[in-house]
Design a protein around this motif. Structure first.
Motif, PDB file in Angstrom:
ATOM      1  N   THR A  23       0.761  -1.241   0.079  1.00  0.00           N
ATOM      2  CA  THR A  23      -0.056   0.033  -0.019  1.00  0.00           C
ATOM      3  C   THR A  23       0.824   1.100   0.019  1.00  0.00           C
ATOM      4  O   THR A  23       1.977   1.097   0.391  1.00  0.00           O
ATOM      5  N   TRP A  54      -8.837  -0.328  -3.704  1.00  0.00           N
ATOM      6  CA  TRP A  54      -8.850   0.741  -2.658  1.00  0.00           C
ATOM      7  C   TRP A  54      -9.292  -0.100  -1.344  1.00  0.00           C
ATOM      8  O   TRP A  54      -9.885  -0.875  -1.335  1.00  0.00           O
ATOM      9  N   LEU A  55      -8.377   0.446  -0.261  1.00  0.00           N
ATOM     10  CA  LEU A  55      -8.559  -0.163   0.925  1.00  0.00           C
ATOM     11  C   LEU A  55      -9.126   0.974   1.956  1.00  0.00           C
ATOM     12  O   LEU A  55      -8.668   2.153   1.814  1.00  0.00           O
ATOM     13  N   SER A  56      -9.837   0.783   2.907  1.00  0.00           N
ATOM     14  CA  SER A  56     -10.341   1.766   4.035  1.00  0.00           C
ATOM     15  C   SER A  56      -9.439   1.531   5.060  1.00  0.00           C
ATOM     16  O   SER A  56      -9.511   0.445   5.691  1.00  0.00           O
ATOM     17  N   VAL A  57      -8.876   2.536   5.557  1.00  0.00           N
ATOM     18  CA  VAL A  57      -7.996   2.274   6.600  1.00  0.00           C
ATOM     19  C   VAL A  57      -8.400   3.379   7.798  1.00  0.00           C
ATOM     20  O   VAL A  57      -8.849   4.411   7.539  1.00  0.00           O
ATOM     21  N   THR A  58      -7.821   3.342   9.214  1.00  0.00           N
ATOM     22  CA  THR A  58      -8.228   4.128   9.919  1.00  0.00           C
ATOM     23  C   THR A  58      -6.884   4.904  10.528  1.00  0.00           C
ATOM     24  O   THR A  58      -5.844   4.222  10.750  1.00  0.00           O
ATOM     25  N   ASN A  59      -6.744   6.222  10.285  1.00  0.00           N
ATOM     26  CA  ASN A  59      -5.544   7.022  10.709  1.00  0.00           C
ATOM     27  C   ASN A  59      -5.363   7.027  12.301  1.00  0.00           C
ATOM     28  O   ASN A  59      -6.384   6.556  13.060  1.00  0.00           O
ATOM     29  N   GLU A  63      -9.808   8.372  11.979  1.00  0.00           N
ATOM     30  CA  GLU A  63     -10.592   9.170  10.885  1.00  0.00           C
ATOM     31  C   GLU A  63     -10.496   7.855   9.927  1.00  0.00           C
ATOM     32  O   GLU A  63      -9.355   7.228   9.719  1.00  0.00           O
ATOM     33  N   LYS A  64     -11.384   7.686   9.212  1.00  0.00           N
ATOM     34  CA  LYS A  64     -11.360   6.734   8.028  1.00  0.00           C
ATOM     35  C   LYS A  64     -10.659   7.388   6.714  1.00  0.00           C
ATOM     36  O   LYS A  64     -10.944   8.430   6.365  1.00  0.00           O
ATOM     37  N   ARG A  65      -9.654   6.599   6.231  1.00  0.00           N
ATOM     38  CA  ARG A  65      -8.975   7.287   4.958  1.00  0.00           C
ATOM     39  C   ARG A  65      -8.825   6.184   4.036  1.00  0.00           C
ATOM     40  O   ARG A  65      -9.110   4.881   4.532  1.00  0.00           O
ATOM     41  N   ARG A  66      -8.559   6.422   2.653  1.00  0.00           N
ATOM     42  CA  ARG A  66      -8.543   5.306   1.869  1.00  0.00           C
ATOM     43  C   ARG A  66      -7.134   5.520   1.194  1.00  0.00           C
ATOM     44  O   ARG A  66      -6.543   6.284   1.046  1.00  0.00           O
ATOM     45  N   LYS A  68      -4.457   2.880  -1.714  1.00  0.00           N
ATOM     46  CA  LYS A  68      -4.364   1.896  -2.531  1.00  0.00           C
ATOM     47  C   LYS A  68      -3.412   0.627  -2.262  1.00  0.00           C
ATOM     48  O   LYS A  68      -2.407   1.019  -1.527  1.00  0.00           O
TER      49      LYS A  68
END
Length: 73
Positions: A23, A54-59, A63-66, A68
């Motif tokens: 990623t 696309w992956l959804s991750v938490t910072n 907060e959710k962020r996308r 690749k």
């Protein structure tokens, strides 16, 4: 097939081989590569079949962020 990869391209290629994918966040964390999309473009241009998802991750702030994810197709 001789790929003729430069050092950074080789690192990205090897990381995907060893881990199955990479990623943008992993590229920054593991070898300071902030332009992973450019390296992926270069690898694709050399004939390496790379797919994206696309992956959804938490910072760190929750907060959710996308990001690749790149892997061999």
């Amino acid at each position: 097939m001789e790929l003729n990869l430069d050092t950074t391209q080789q690192r990205v290629f090897d990381y995907i081989v060893e881990n199955g994918s990479i990623t943008s966040l992993e590229a920054i964390e593991h070898f300071g590569e902030t332009r992973i999309s450019a390296r992926i473009f270069e690898l694709k241009k050399k004939g390496i079949p790379i797919e994206t998802e696309w992956l959804s991750v938490t910072n760190r702030y929750g907060e959710k962020r996308r990001v690749k994810k790149y892997f061999f197709g």
